[in-house]
Design an enzyme around this catalytic site. Structure first.
Site, mmCIF file in Angstrom:
data_model
loop_
_atom_site.group_PDB
_atom_site.id
_atom_site.type_symbol
_atom_site.label_atom_id
_atom_site.label_comp_id
_atom_site.label_asym_id
_atom_site.label_seq_id
_atom_site.Cartn_x
_atom_site.Cartn_y
_atom_site.Cartn_z
ATOM 1 C CG ASP A 8 46.424 41.108 42.513
ATOM 2 O OD1 ASP A 8 46.505 40.505 41.429
ATOM 3 O OD2 ASP A 8 46.850 40.641 43.582
ATOM 4 C CG ASP A 10 45.210 34.587 42.836
ATOM 5 O OD1 ASP A 10 44.333 33.942 43.427
ATOM 6 O OD2 ASP A 10 45.485 34.411 41.640
#
Length: 229
Positions: A8, A10
């Site tokens: 991922d 953020d």
């Protein structure tokens, strides 16, 4: 041998104030296995990150709606239902703080994102009115109106098939509910300390440190052949 990664962006590769942590540019360029950036961001963002790292552009964007395998782009999601749900949201009095032509949604191909101060109950109500065609995902950074049945985990399975890699060989790292499906598909899953409860519950391991601090701990340990903490 290091494992392939599904990362991922953020909350996972960033600092608490939302900046890209510079350690990304120290730890990932020479990673000797595929690195897939799996994000809720619009398609150009993870492509640009891979490009500036000098890595193959292996990307899952928009919560699984878009895949790029380094050569070809595949759209798994149809934006029609999310856009119709957004129209219904506005017609019922919901406000859209981010303009449709702003950078958050300008290049978004399969879904629509709204800020966290949007009316969540109304968003979920209009999604329910879409007869199962639309889902709302809270990534901790935005609400996403996305096509139902589309997620990062399914996209990772699809991308793994193209790459000829067992999806169970991936190590996944993330921080929110949109990473749960990735955690389910990957062979080993880590939630950083700032992760929401859904991600923490789905992960095989919850890290002692958050954001890129936790991710760097995992990457360093894997590179050294030791067990991340």
């Amino acid at each position: 041998m290091v494992p392939p990664l599904a990362l991922d962006i953020d909350g996972t590769l960033t600092t608490p104030d939302h900046r890209m942590d510079p350690r990304v540019f120290e730890l990932l360029p020479e990673w000797d296995a595929p690195v897939v950036f799996a994000t809720g961001k619009a398609f150009p963002y993870p492509v640009a990150l891979a490009h500036f790292l000098g890595r193959p552009e292996l990307v899952i964007a928009e919560n699984g709606g878009v895949i790029h395998d380094g050569e070809e782009t595949t759209f798994l999601g149809d934006p029609a239902a999310p856009r119709a749900a957004l129209e219904a949201y506005v017609e019922q009095g919901g406000e859209v703080a981010w303009p449709a032509d702003g950078t958050v949604n300008r290049w978004r191909e399969t879904e629509v994102a709204l800020p966290l101060d949007a009316d969540e109950s109304l968003l979920r109500a209009v999604a329910d009115e879409a007869d199962g065609a639309v889902e709302v995902v809270d990534t901790g950074y935005a609400y996403h109106l996305k096509p139902a049945g589309i997620d990062k985990g399914r996209a990772l399975e699809r991308l793994s098939m193209v790459l000829g890699i067992d999806p169970g060989s991936f190590v996944a790292i993330g921080d929110s509910e949109n990473d749960v499906s990735t955690f389910t598909v990957a062979g080993d899953a880590y939630a950083v300390a700032n992760a929401d409860q859904a991600a923490r519950d789905a992960a095989d391991h919850v890290l002692a440190r958050g954001y890129m601090d936790g991710t760097a701990d995992v990457l360093t340990a894997l590179a050294n052949g030791t067990t991340p903490e």
